[in-house]
Design an enzyme around this catalytic site. Structure first.
Site, short mmCIF file in Angstrom:
data_model
loop_
_atom_site.label_atom_id
_atom_site.label_comp_id
_atom_site.label_asym_id
_atom_site.label_seq_id
_atom_site.Cartn_x
_atom_site.Cartn_y
_atom_site.Cartn_z
N CYS A 126 48.54 32.40 36.13
CA CYS A 126 48.82 33.84 36.07
C CYS A 126 49.93 34.26 37.04
CB CYS A 126 47.56 34.64 36.36
SG CYS A 126 46.28 34.33 35.16
N HIS A 168 49.64 41.75 37.56
CA HIS A 168 49.11 40.82 36.57
C HIS A 168 47.91 41.48 35.88
CE1 HIS A 168 47.46 37.48 34.53
NE2 HIS A 168 46.41 37.37 35.33
N ASN A 206 44.22 39.14 28.85
CA ASN A 206 44.95 38.41 29.88
C ASN A 206 45.79 37.33 29.20
OD1 ASN A 206 45.82 36.79 31.97
ND2 ASN A 206 43.82 36.58 32.95
N1 ACO Z 1 29.51 39.55 27.20
C1 ACO Z 1 28.30 39.96 27.58
N2 ACO Z 1 27.72 39.58 28.74
C2 ACO Z 1 28.42 38.75 29.54
C3 ACO Z 1 29.69 38.28 29.20
C4 ACO Z 1 30.23 38.71 27.97
N3 ACO Z 1 31.44 38.32 27.55
N4 ACO Z 1 30.13 37.47 30.19
C5 ACO Z 1 29.16 37.43 31.11
N5 ACO Z 1 28.12 38.19 30.73
C6 ACO Z 1 26.87 38.44 31.42
C7 ACO Z 1 26.56 37.38 32.45
O1 ACO Z 1 25.93 36.28 31.81
C8 ACO Z 1 25.63 38.13 33.37
O2 ACO Z 1 24.35 38.17 32.79
P1 ACO Z 1 23.03 38.07 33.72
O3 ACO Z 1 23.11 39.26 34.65
O4 ACO Z 1 21.93 38.15 32.72
O5 ACO Z 1 23.15 36.76 34.41
C9 ACO Z 1 26.19 39.54 33.37
O6 ACO Z 1 26.99 39.65 32.19
C10 ACO Z 1 27.04 39.85 34.57
O7 ACO Z 1 27.99 38.81 34.73
P2 ACO Z 1 28.95 38.74 35.93
O8 ACO Z 1 29.70 37.46 35.91
O9 ACO Z 1 28.22 39.13 37.19
O10 ACO Z 1 29.94 39.96 35.57
P3 ACO Z 1 31.15 40.50 36.40
O11 ACO Z 1 30.98 41.95 36.59
O12 ACO Z 1 31.47 39.64 37.60
O13 ACO Z 1 32.36 40.33 35.37
C11 ACO Z 1 34.24 38.96 34.87
C12 ACO Z 1 32.74 39.05 34.91
C13 ACO Z 1 34.76 40.02 33.93
C14 ACO Z 1 34.64 37.60 34.35
C15 ACO Z 1 34.81 39.21 36.29
O14 ACO Z 1 34.15 38.41 37.22
C16 ACO Z 1 36.29 38.94 36.39
O15 ACO Z 1 37.10 39.63 35.78
N6 ACO Z 1 36.70 38.00 37.21
C17 ACO Z 1 38.11 37.72 37.43
C18 ACO Z 1 38.79 37.14 36.23
C19 ACO Z 1 40.19 36.76 36.63
O16 ACO Z 1 40.85 37.47 37.36
N7 ACO Z 1 40.68 35.60 36.23
C20 ACO Z 1 41.91 35.17 36.83
C21 ACO Z 1 43.03 35.13 36.02
S1 ACO Z 1 43.00 33.83 34.92
C22 ACO Z 1 44.13 32.62 35.45
O17 ACO Z 1 44.75 32.63 36.45
C23 ACO Z 1 44.16 31.46 34.53
#
Ligand code: ACO
Length: 352
Positions: free
Chosen positions: A129, A279, A309
């Site tokens: 990214c 980003h 993304n």
């Molecule tokens: N749909 C429904 N539920 C989901 C999904 C989905 N797609 N994905 C996860 N959940 C569930 C989880 O299983 C969890 O359930 P549980 O509470 O029963 O265990 C619940 O939702 C909460 O999950 P969290 O992981 O705590 O959710 P969070 O608020 O942290 O959001 C996310 C997850 C969106 C992935 C976030 O952590 C994020 O955006 N992280 C950064 C992503 C990023 O910046 N990536 C970097 C760039 S990529 C690169 O460089 C290649």
């Protein structure tokens, strides 16, 4: 004095729109199934990430990421008023290359029709990214030192073929989209230190390397592909893995510090910067960065809602998106801040 400047920009996304409501019905061939394949829903995706839809190549397109890069590259070269023959260096940023080696830049060079014995230098960079800002720093240095005249910087990603379209992979799968963005960087004769690309800064913290990764293989092992790619008990290795919360926290913290550092070192204020282009990993990340770094919210440009993304593509794609809408104008000054796998991050300030 010779400075480097962005001479042209271009971007490309496939026509195929995949909404949050549709994504849960797709299998790994992108076929729409009668029953949901992934336990996810529009409300969760929109609330947690801001994403409403993304673009995918058609499943049978036969495209690789170098093909997507070609579409954007041609537009950027034309926008710069140049032809492919004017390009004397290609820098290609992608985490989804056509094959393991050689890198995408040489494939793009051939597709642009500028290969052969007089072919230009080709670099591939792997900063995910952060690819656009890392690549811009290289291009800036190459042009200012006179090493190359016209550097073609391309980011292109074909994510949709390497995502886990099941509940196991839903945290990552819903985030990514396909696309490409490109810029041509060339020389600008000026005595004004604030013209062109006036600031770049890149950093990395390898301690975060295994918080966001895609293995596919491990060369330390023999055989280096040691699993059955079709066996769901074994094949998680062929999909990206992410410690989402850790990535989120590190992204916000490092992007805020990076923005503050860019302003301090460039001695600019927001009065002299037209747009903030972060980003596009998560709308909540970008809203937090705007809040903590005290960025005027009306200057922040986001496109994650419609493209998801797209990794190395997000910065040129977002600028070009708002350029087409008439919001970003020629000569506008942009501060762009990125964060990605590695962890890697950085900022750049430049005119478009
Ligand atoms: N749909 C429904 N539920 C989901 C999904 C989905 N797609 N994905 C996860 N959940 C569930 C989880 O299983 C969890 O359930 P549980 O509470 O029963 O265990 C619940 O939702 C909460 O999950 P969290 O992981 O705590 O959710 P969070 O608020 O942290 O959001 C996310 C997850 C969106 C992935 C976030 O952590 C994020 O955006 N992280 C950064 C992503 C990023 O910046 N990536 C970097 C760039 S990529 C690169 O460089 C290649």
């Amino acid at each position: 004095m010779v400075r480097a400047s962005i001479l042209g920009l271009g971007s490309y996304v496939p026509d195929r729109v995949v909404t949050n409501d549709q994504i849960r019905f797709l299998n790994e061939k992108h076929e729409v199934c009668a029953e949901p394949q992934t336990d996810t829903n529009h409300e969760w995706i929109k609330a947690r990430t801001g994403i409403e839809e993304r673009r995918y190549v058609p499943a049978d397109s036969g495209y690789g990421s170098s093909d997507l890069g070609l579409f954007a590259a041609k537009l950027a070269i034309e926008d710069a008023g140049l032809t492919p023959k004017d390009i004397d260096c290609i820098i290609f940023g992608t985490l989804s290359p056509d094959i393991h080696f050689p890198g995408n830049a040489v494939f793009l060079q051939s597709k642009l029709g500028i290969d052969g014995e007089e072919g230009c230098a080709c670099y591939d960079i792997r900063q995910q990214c952060s690819g656009f800002v890392y690549g811009l720093q290289m291009a800036d240095a190459f042009v200012r030192t006179g090493l190359y005249k016209h550097v073609l910087l391309v980011g292109a990603e074909l994510h949709s073929h390497s995502l886990d379209f099941t509940t196991r992979g839903r945290d990552v799968m819903v985030l990514f989209g396909d696309g490409a963005g490109a810029a041509v960087i060339g020389a600008l004769e000026t005595d004004d230190e604030k013209e062109g690309i006036l600031y770049t800064h890149c950093q990395a913290d390898g301690a975060g390397a295994m918080d966001l990764y895609l293995k596919v293989f491990e060369i330390a092992k023999a055989p280096y592909v040691y699993y059955d790619a079709n066996d769901r008990e074994q094949n998680q290795i062929k999909y990206p893995q992410m410690n989402g919360k850790k990535v989120f926290l590190n992204a916000v913290r490092n992007m805020v510090v990076s923005v503050q550092r860019a302003l301090k070192e460039s001695k600019l204020t927001w009065d002299e910067i037209d747009w903030f282009v972060p980003h596009q990993a998560n709308l909540r990340i970008n809203e937090a960065v705007v809040q903590y770094a005290e960025i005027p919210p009306e200057k922040a440009l986001n496109t994650i809602q419609v493209y998801g993304n797209t990794t190395a593509v997000t910065v040129p794609l977002t600028i070009d998106h708002y350029r087409k809408l008439g919001k970003v104008k020629k000569g506008d000054r942009i501060l762009s801040t990125v964060f990605g796998a590695g962890f890697t991050w950085g900022s750049a300030i430049f005119r478009v």
